[in-house]
Design an enzyme around this catalytic site. Structure first.
Site, mmCIF file in Angstrom:
data_model
loop_
_atom_site.group_PDB
_atom_site.id
_atom_site.type_symbol
_atom_site.label_atom_id
_atom_site.label_comp_id
_atom_site.label_asym_id
_atom_site.label_seq_id
_atom_site.Cartn_x
_atom_site.Cartn_y
_atom_site.Cartn_z
ATOM 1 N N ARG A 182 5.192 -12.830 9.897
ATOM 2 C CA ARG A 182 5.884 -11.533 9.224
ATOM 3 C C ARG A 182 7.063 -11.472 10.042
ATOM 4 O O ARG A 182 7.487 -12.191 11.013
ATOM 5 C CB ARG A 182 4.893 -10.197 9.428
ATOM 6 C CG ARG A 182 4.727 -9.864 11.169
ATOM 7 C CD ARG A 182 4.088 -8.608 11.376
ATOM 8 N NE ARG A 182 2.963 -8.479 10.265
ATOM 9 C CZ ARG A 182 2.890 -7.124 9.560
ATOM 10 N NH1 ARG A 182 3.925 -6.529 9.638
ATOM 11 N NH2 ARG A 182 1.996 -7.025 8.580
ATOM 12 N N LYS A 235 4.383 0.718 9.372
ATOM 13 C CA LYS A 235 4.637 1.887 8.924
ATOM 14 C C LYS A 235 4.004 3.013 9.672
ATOM 15 O O LYS A 235 4.494 4.080 9.583
ATOM 16 C CB LYS A 235 3.831 2.019 7.398
ATOM 17 C CG LYS A 235 4.627 0.953 6.346
ATOM 18 C CD LYS A 235 4.331 1.138 4.921
ATOM 19 C CE LYS A 235 2.955 0.081 4.829
ATOM 20 N NZ LYS A 235 2.632 0.039 3.474
ATOM 21 N N GLU A 252 0.966 -1.188 -0.164
ATOM 22 C CA GLU A 252 0.119 0.030 0.058
ATOM 23 C C GLU A 252 0.823 1.296 -0.112
ATOM 24 O O GLU A 252 1.844 1.323 0.822
ATOM 25 C CB GLU A 252 -0.919 0.103 1.313
ATOM 26 C CG GLU A 252 -1.905 1.060 1.277
ATOM 27 C CD GLU A 252 -3.032 1.154 2.381
ATOM 28 O OE1 GLU A 252 -2.922 0.403 3.242
ATOM 29 O OE2 GLU A 252 -3.421 2.350 2.623
HETATM 30 P P1 ATP Z 1 3.103 -2.402 8.074
HETATM 31 O O1 ATP Z 1 2.283 -3.448 9.199
HETATM 32 O O2 ATP Z 1 4.515 -2.442 8.313
HETATM 33 O O3 ATP Z 1 2.299 -1.174 8.088
HETATM 34 P P2 ATP Z 1 1.732 -3.636 6.212
HETATM 35 O O4 ATP Z 1 1.259 -5.016 6.078
HETATM 36 O O5 ATP Z 1 0.361 -2.707 6.370
HETATM 37 O O6 ATP Z 1 2.787 -3.240 6.778
HETATM 38 P P3 ATP Z 1 1.591 -3.456 3.118
HETATM 39 O O7 ATP Z 1 2.148 -2.468 2.200
HETATM 40 O O8 ATP Z 1 0.104 -3.846 3.193
HETATM 41 O O9 ATP Z 1 2.241 -3.176 4.452
HETATM 42 O O10 ATP Z 1 2.536 -4.755 2.814
HETATM 43 C C1 ATP Z 1 2.945 -5.360 1.409
HETATM 44 C C2 ATP Z 1 3.074 -6.580 1.697
HETATM 45 O O11 ATP Z 1 4.373 -6.615 2.468
HETATM 46 C C3 ATP Z 1 2.195 -7.451 2.239
HETATM 47 O O12 ATP Z 1 2.149 -8.442 1.390
HETATM 48 C C4 ATP Z 1 2.550 -7.560 3.636
HETATM 49 O O13 ATP Z 1 2.185 -8.880 4.222
HETATM 50 C C5 ATP Z 1 4.171 -7.818 3.515
HETATM 51 N N1 ATP Z 1 4.658 -7.402 4.768
HETATM 52 C C6 ATP Z 1 4.421 -6.290 5.508
HETATM 53 N N2 ATP Z 1 5.260 -6.204 6.642
HETATM 54 C C7 ATP Z 1 5.952 -7.514 6.780
HETATM 55 C C8 ATP Z 1 6.830 -7.898 7.651
HETATM 56 N N3 ATP Z 1 7.215 -7.410 8.829
HETATM 57 N N4 ATP Z 1 7.374 -9.116 7.366
HETATM 58 C C9 ATP Z 1 7.062 -9.878 6.018
HETATM 59 N N5 ATP Z 1 6.055 -9.270 5.112
HETATM 60 C C10 ATP Z 1 5.669 -8.000 5.537
HETATM 61 MG MG MG Z 2 -1.375 -2.734 5.141
#
Ligand code: ATP
Ligand code: MG
Length: 562
Positions: free
Chosen positions: A262, A272, A37
């Site tokens: 994760r 984020k 995102e």
């Molecule tokens: P955050 O929780 O840090 O805000 P998010 O999951 O909201 O991250 P996205 O932009 O939606 O961020 O994530 C893009 C991809 O990265 C998704 O498939 C998500 O599952 C993966 N991802 C995000 N954080 C991690 C992590 N800590 N370890 C592994 N994969 C991750």
């Molecule tokens: Mg997200």
């Protein structure tokens, strides 16, 4: 099996793919995606997902899309899109012509929603957000059905069209899936599919005022793109039945969602939202601050993409959450930089050293090895003269046991140069601080070895004062003092355990060979650590180096203990 296949990692996700390939589930295709995102910069957790998705595609001769999951106009920006594409490319991955945006499918998603309304599988609800929450029930109590749940198809269609046309205020209505208000899985209690938001979207502008919810949008995006294995993190496990329900009701192509744990790292925060708080609150200097676990921060700090990929591979893929010791990341960074960086000499906390018996005005060029790990990197000349700088820490007036460096009357080796003996110590009369050392050198010991074979234990580094270049050096340390900042107690939460010494700026000297350095270049400063020329602030008249990591390897110690 080829050598490459034999060496490739195997984990539960690859096992699933192997099985699918055997049964021909997706006609032998493997097609993954990385779906960020655009609401912040990527961090090392995302790197794990990137390595996994692009890595799997490469391993199986498949494809991996880069897709911006841009369904929330309030938080998304083009700056993030630009930064994310740069970071994925820098990590070494290529989506070729497959860069997609969830927002490109808004029209098609709308049509799919209409299809569900017509099948009496979706309805417009007028309950407020608060009422929806109350009606939802709890883990132990079933939810209650909304009074609007059994509207006619015509009424739903009319309201949904008017939602899209902008007739209603933000939050006044939602489109919900009609599933089961008593489901033990809360995600299936008539989840929202669309909400009203009169916000300008970074790509579609003001065209839309209804936006699809994540669970509704994500499966459709995967389906439209023909994804085979939709890999996401564990918190979506309970959403999988919903992912499947939407695709089943529509009768469209149906990818398989697979969840993995994760990445969490000690001494850092990863979400984020938290990173945004650090950036906006001015606790760090922007998203690429070298103390942040962002890809941009790690890059600016001097890490290579190879080190990050190596780390992601070593961490592996698991089905249960854990916290990885940041020392492992630091170890990967050191191991990589050790192989590739040229050695140079720099003095960060300078103390003047005068060699009384060295001829005034003489400058000798000493031969120095660029990388003992890699003879192909050759040698260079380093000027030597009568006045040098050494590290203040390399001198003790009153040396403790096992301190083999310089002290009054003591002889040490100056790396690549001569043996010197300390004969006098000058001090500030008022403060007592040592201001200058006087030494004599043994002219027979050039290169570091005396012809009589006497043993000299200590070797220290130095720079020649007249030729040395001034440099600003930024010494970075971990951003947090607590191993798990998210568990910090106290009103300020994780902000209360910020390390006050995470950035220390010193003015030091570097050897003159660094005059022509390009921003971003990496070095090992002998005996100090790995450093890189800052990509933003470094210029030929103002040398700025970031410490990527000190030499001490706490991970190697931990490994030894194990
Ligand atoms: P955050 O929780 O840090 O805000 P998010 O999951 O909201 O991250 P996205 O932009 O939606 O961020 O994530 C893009 C991809 O990265 C998704 O498939 C998500 O599952 C993966 N991802 C995000 N954080 C991690 C992590 N800590 N370890 C592994 N994969 C991750
Ligand atoms: Mg997200």
């Amino acid at each position: 099996m080829s050598a490459a296949e034999a060496a490739a990692p195997c984990d539960f996700i690859r096992n699933i793919i192997n099985e699918d390939l055997k049964t021909g589930k997706y006609e032998g295709r493997v097609h993954t995606r990385f779906p960020p995102e655009p609401n912040g910069y990527l961090h090392i957790g995302h790197a794990k997902s990137i390595c996994l998705n692009f890595g799997i595609a490469a391993q199986y001769g498949g494809l991996c899309n880069l897709r911006f999951d841009d369904t929330n106009p309030a938080k998304e920006e083009d700056e993030y899109v630009r930064a994310i594409t740069e970071d994925v490319r820098w990590l070494g991955f290529d989506w070729q012509d497959r860069l997609y945006y969830g927002s490109d499918y808004f029209e098609q998603m709308y049509d799919y929603a209409v299809q569900l309304i017509e099948a009496e599988k979706a309805y417009v609800d007028d309950l407020s957000a608060e009422e929806v929450r109350q009606y939802r029930g709890t883990l132990v109590d079933p939810g209650r059905e909304s009074p609007h749940r059994n509207r006619s198809i015509e009424e739903n269609m009319d309201l949904f069209k008017r939602m899209r046309a902008g007739e209603f205020k933000d939050g006044s209505r939602v489109l919900r899936a009609k599933i089961d208000m008593a489901s033990p899985n809360m995600n299936l209690r008539d989840p929202a599919m669309y909400r009203i938001s009169h916000a300008t979207h970074h790509r579609t502008g003001d065209k839309w005022c209804i936006y699809p919810m994540y669970d509704w949008a994500h499966g459709l995006e995967d389906s439209i793109e023909g994804i085979t294995h939709s890999i996401c993190t564990l918190e979506f496990e309970d959403h999988r039945p919903l992912y499947d329900w939407f695709l089943e009701q529509l009768g469209v192509y149906h990818p398989q969602q697979i969840e993995f744990a994760r990445l969490n790292l000690s001494y850092t925060v990863m979400s984020k939202r938290k990173l945004l708080q650090l950036v906006e609150g001015g606790y760090v200097n922007g998203w690429d601050d070298p103390r942040l676990p962002t890809i941009a921060g790690l890059r600016r700090r001097g890490c290579t993409p190879e080190a990050i990929r190596d780390f992601c591979e070593r961490v592996g893929v698991a089905k249960t959450d854990s916290v990885i010791d940041i020392a492992l990341l630091e170890h990967c960074i050191r191991e990589d930089l050790n192989k590739r960086t040229p050695r140079v000499m720099a003095v960060l906390n300078p103390l003047r050293l005068v060699i009384d018996n060295y001829p005034e005005g003489l400058v000798e060029d000493m031969d120095a090895v660029n990388n003992p790990e890699d003879p192909a990197m050759g040698t260079r000349k380093v000027p030597f003269s009568r006045v040098l700088y050494i590290e203040r820490d390399d001198f003790r007036e009153d040396p403790p046991a096992k301190f083999y460096r310089l002290a009054p009357g003591r002889e040490v080796r100056l790396r690549y140069a001569y043996l010197v003996t300390c004969v006098d110590v000058k001090k500030d009369e008022r403060t007592g601080e040592v201001t200058e050392l006087h030494c004599t050198y043994d002219p027979e010991s050039r290169g570091g070895n005396p012809p009589d074979g006497r043993r000299v234990k200590g070797t220290i580094h130095w720079v020649s004062a007249p030729q040395a270049l001034e440099a600003e050096v930024r010494l970075y340390d971990r951003l947090f003092t607590a191993e798990n900042p998210m568990e910090a107690v106290g009103g300020e939460g994780f902000l209360g355990v910020l390390n006050p010494d995470s950035l220390q700026v010193v003015n030091g000297y570097v050897e003159p060979s660094l005059a022509g350095t390009a921003p971003g270049s990496r070095y090992q400063f002998e005996r100090l650590g790995y450093f890189c020329a800052d990509s933003k602030d470094f210029s030929p008249d103002h040398l700025v180096f970031n410490r990527t990591i000190p030499l001490r390897d706490s991970w190697a110690k931990i490994e030894k203990q194990l």
